[in-house]
Write an enzyme that holds these catalytic residues in place. Structure first.
Site, PDB file in Angstrom:
ATOM      1  N   TYR A 233      46.923  34.824  15.290  1.00 36.74           N
ATOM      2  CA  TYR A 233      47.980  34.810  16.420  1.00 36.74           C
ATOM      3  C   TYR A 233      48.014  36.065  17.128  1.00 36.74           C
ATOM      4  CZ  TYR A 233      51.891  33.071  18.777  1.00 36.74           C
ATOM      5  OH  TYR A 233      52.645  32.646  19.877  1.00 36.74           O
ATOM      6  N   LEU A 271      58.451  28.747  13.399  1.00 34.27           N
ATOM      7  CA  LEU A 271      59.366  27.489  13.135  1.00 34.27           C
ATOM      8  C   LEU A 271      58.243  26.539  13.146  1.00 34.27           C
ATOM      9  CD1 LEU A 271      62.806  28.181  14.277  1.00 34.27           C
ATOM     10  CD2 LEU A 271      62.151  27.572  11.902  1.00 34.27           C
TER      11      LEU A 271
HETATM   12  P1  NAI Z   1      57.492  22.995  21.852  1.00 31.58           P
HETATM   13  O1  NAI Z   1      56.246  22.514  22.001  1.00 31.58           O
HETATM   14  O2  NAI Z   1      58.561  22.535  20.915  1.00 31.58           O
HETATM   15  O3  NAI Z   1      58.178  23.143  23.435  1.00 31.58           O
HETATM   16  C1  NAI Z   1      57.419  22.970  24.742  1.00 31.58           C
HETATM   17  C2  NAI Z   1      58.079  22.549  25.864  1.00 31.58           C
HETATM   18  O4  NAI Z   1      57.321  22.854  27.093  1.00 31.58           O
HETATM   19  C3  NAI Z   1      58.667  21.316  26.069  1.00 31.58           C
HETATM   20  O5  NAI Z   1      59.894  21.314  26.564  1.00 31.58           O
HETATM   21  C4  NAI Z   1      57.466  20.759  26.808  1.00 31.58           C
HETATM   22  O6  NAI Z   1      58.083  19.369  27.605  1.00 31.58           O
HETATM   23  C5  NAI Z   1      57.283  21.630  27.738  1.00 31.58           C
HETATM   24  N1  NAI Z   1      56.126  21.524  28.640  1.00 31.58           N
HETATM   25  C6  NAI Z   1      54.619  21.800  28.129  1.00 31.58           C
HETATM   26  N2  NAI Z   1      54.036  21.551  29.293  1.00 31.58           N
HETATM   27  C7  NAI Z   1      54.830  21.511  30.155  1.00 31.58           C
HETATM   28  C8  NAI Z   1      54.441  21.307  31.616  1.00 31.58           C
HETATM   29  N3  NAI Z   1      53.138  21.567  32.104  1.00 31.58           N
HETATM   30  N4  NAI Z   1      55.417  21.251  32.606  1.00 31.58           N
HETATM   31  C9  NAI Z   1      56.803  21.108  32.255  1.00 31.58           C
HETATM   32  N5  NAI Z   1      57.256  21.252  30.809  1.00 31.58           N
HETATM   33  C10 NAI Z   1      55.982  21.323  29.747  1.00 31.58           C
HETATM   34  O7  NAI Z   1      57.160  24.632  21.655  1.00 31.58           O
HETATM   35  P2  NAI Z   1      58.130  25.757  21.205  1.00 31.58           P
HETATM   36  O8  NAI Z   1      57.491  26.121  19.833  1.00 31.58           O
HETATM   37  O9  NAI Z   1      59.481  25.645  21.411  1.00 31.58           O
HETATM   38  O10 NAI Z   1      57.662  26.795  21.989  1.00 31.58           O
HETATM   39  C11 NAI Z   1      58.303  27.542  22.936  1.00 31.58           C
HETATM   40  C12 NAI Z   1      57.957  28.954  23.494  1.00 31.58           C
HETATM   41  O11 NAI Z   1      58.384  29.698  22.026  1.00 31.58           O
HETATM   42  C13 NAI Z   1      56.479  29.274  23.476  1.00 31.58           C
HETATM   43  O12 NAI Z   1      56.496  30.360  24.176  1.00 31.58           O
HETATM   44  C14 NAI Z   1      56.120  29.588  22.217  1.00 31.58           C
HETATM   45  O13 NAI Z   1      55.072  30.548  21.984  1.00 31.58           O
HETATM   46  C15 NAI Z   1      57.467  30.530  21.716  1.00 31.58           C
HETATM   47  N6  NAI Z   1      57.546  30.627  20.505  1.00 31.58           N
HETATM   48  C16 NAI Z   1      57.655  29.502  19.406  1.00 31.58           C
HETATM   49  C17 NAI Z   1      57.515  29.956  17.945  1.00 31.58           C
HETATM   50  C18 NAI Z   1      57.136  29.016  16.827  1.00 31.58           C
HETATM   51  O14 NAI Z   1      57.186  29.299  15.786  1.00 31.58           O
HETATM   52  N7  NAI Z   1      57.323  27.603  17.214  1.00 31.58           N
HETATM   53  C19 NAI Z   1      57.810  31.331  17.515  1.00 31.58           C
HETATM   54  C20 NAI Z   1      57.964  32.180  18.624  1.00 31.58           C
HETATM   55  C21 NAI Z   1      57.831  32.047  19.852  1.00 31.58           C
END
Ligand code: NAI
Length: 387
Positions: A233, A271
């Site tokens: 990561y 998460l």
């Molecule tokens: P997720 O997969 O649940 O959500 C991603 C979102 O992006 C969704 O709403 C999806 O529709 C949208 N999306 C994807 N491609 C798109 C596009 N081309 N146009 C419009 N919308 C688009 O992901 P998550 O885990 O909530 O990640 C969100 C952020 O949080 C990321 O930057 C991730 O790196 C960060 N993050 C995640 C952690 C984890 O453990 N899940 C921990 C810390 C940070």
């Protein structure tokens, strides 16, 4: 139709509409119970349909009473195929917002594209005038830039290959996964997709069109995690992209210092989301972490994290609370020394025989199924539903 989960490795190809709605309502209830946040009033959330973005939007709407515009990329149902969970989440969010007298509009399309940016700008102009907070929570596998080039992100290491224990989700065994080394092109492509360039493009477009308030804030999300997962990561291709996001935060703040626009990175907890379930090694780390944090009574999900971020760190009444590295941190409990020492101890011992007792695999799977609207209490899964 009767909707059942169809799980293939780290993905579920079906989603339950009622379950997804329940999931959204559960998060709304949590925020309502926790109480009001004196925060932003007109919020744009990019990546609003699932995971951290959805929880952020719920916190803004139901905590801050903010008008929200959400952007996401989801598929509606077609024939026997259900829609994606984010589609149902958006629908449930919009319905609940409306019932609570809150302005909410959701745009479904490619946030990387100029068309979607233009559509959002026109909507802000028409309905809100300007926004005072922009949350950037995209997690995407690819991005097509304005010159028509498509970049794909990869989850690989930088420098040398990395072998680590891995939970084989298909048969509940612990094996080893080797994550290969990325070449320069793969690193660059991952930075293009998951780095800060598009975030910066969004802010530029909002400023250029005069639809962002002076002194607005914008927040993007990142992850650091323990040394154990560094090669895959923090120091891998995704880590390079996240370093670029951090650099971009500084650049946005400098560029718009005359307007007082400030960009922040929030480092969140690991998460189970659709994005994180796809990373090798991470599900095993997550399930060990879940067990330890639950035993200590400090486990949080997306909504708890986002409520705490905005109520404690951002809109706490006494200034934004960044740490020494300039970032906001709600990964503090995950990274607590006692938690990480225990994770490491378990990590040494864990194998196929003791996996189920040393790791909270049940909790992992429950979160996983819940994400797709399954195994939620109070939902009758034997009932016919329209998809
Ligand atoms: P997720 O997969 O649940 O959500 C991603 C979102 O992006 C969704 O709403 C999806 O529709 C949208 N999306 C994807 N491609 C798109 C596009 N081309 N146009 C419009 N919308 C688009 O992901 P998550 O885990 O909530 O990640 C969100 C952020 O949080 C990321 O930057 C991730 O790196 C960060 N993050 C995640 C952690 C984890 O453990 N899940 C921990 C810390 C940070």
């Amino acid at each position: 139709m009767i909707v059942e989960p169809k799980v293939k490795g780290f993905i579920c190809t079906t989603a339950h509409p009622t379950g997804c709605e329940k999931n959204v309502e559960r998060q709304i209830e949590y925020v309502k119970e926790k109480g009001a946040i004196n925060g932003a009033k007109k919020v744009l959330v990019i990546g609003a349909s699932t995971g951290y973005g959805l929880a952020s939007r719920i916190t803004a709407a139901f905590g801050m009473q903010a008008a929200t515009i959400g952007v996401s990329f989801e598929k509606e149902a077609s024939g026997k195929r259900t829609a994606t969970p984010g589609y149902y989440n958006n629908r449930a969010f919009d319905k609940n917002a409306q019932e609570n007298g809150l302005y909410a509009r959701t745009i479904n399309g490619d946030a990387f594209s100029k068309e979607v940016k233009d559509e959002v700008i026109a909507l802000i102009k028409k309905d809100l005038g300007k926004v005072d907070m922009v949350i950037y929570s995209l997690a995407a596998p690819r991005r097509t830039t304005s010159d028509g080039v498509t970049y794909t992100s990869t989850l690989k290491t930088v420098g040398e290959a990395f072998t680590q224990k891995n939970w084989n989700l298909r048969d509940d065994t612990v094996n080893e996964a080797t994550i290969p080394v990325a070449d320069e092109n793969e690193i660059l492509s991952t930075v293009k997709v998951m780095g800060g360039e598009d975030w910066s493009d969004w802010i530029d477009a909002l400023v250029l069109n005069d639809v962002i308030e002076d002194n607005a804030i914008t927040v993007a999300y990142s992850y650091i995690g323990p040394k154990l997962t560094y090669p895959i990561y923090h120091e891998g291709t995704i880590g390079r992209a996240k370093a670029h996001v951090s650099k971009t935060a500084g650049e946005i703040t400098d560029k718009y210092s005359d307007k007082g626009i400030k960009a922040f990175v929030s480092v969140n907890k690991a998460l189970v989301t659709q994005a994180s379930a796809a990373i090798p090694v991470v599900p095993l780390y997550l399930s060990v972490l879940y067990r330890i944090m639950k035993e200590k009574g400090i486990h949080e999900g997306c909504i708890e994290q986002m409520y705490r971020l905005y109520s404690d760190k951002v809109y706490n009444g006494s200034g934004i609370r960044t740490e020494d590295d300039g970032m906001l941190h709600v990964d503090d409990l995950e990274m607590r020394q006692d938690v990480q020492e225990e994770v490491m101890k378990v990590w040494e011992e864990i194998n196929s025989d003791n996996l189920l007792s040393l790791a909270d695999t049940k909790g992992y799977w429950l979160d996983f199924y819940n994400m797709f609207g399954f195994k939620l209490e109070g939902v009758d899964y034997t009932k016919d539903v329209a998809v």
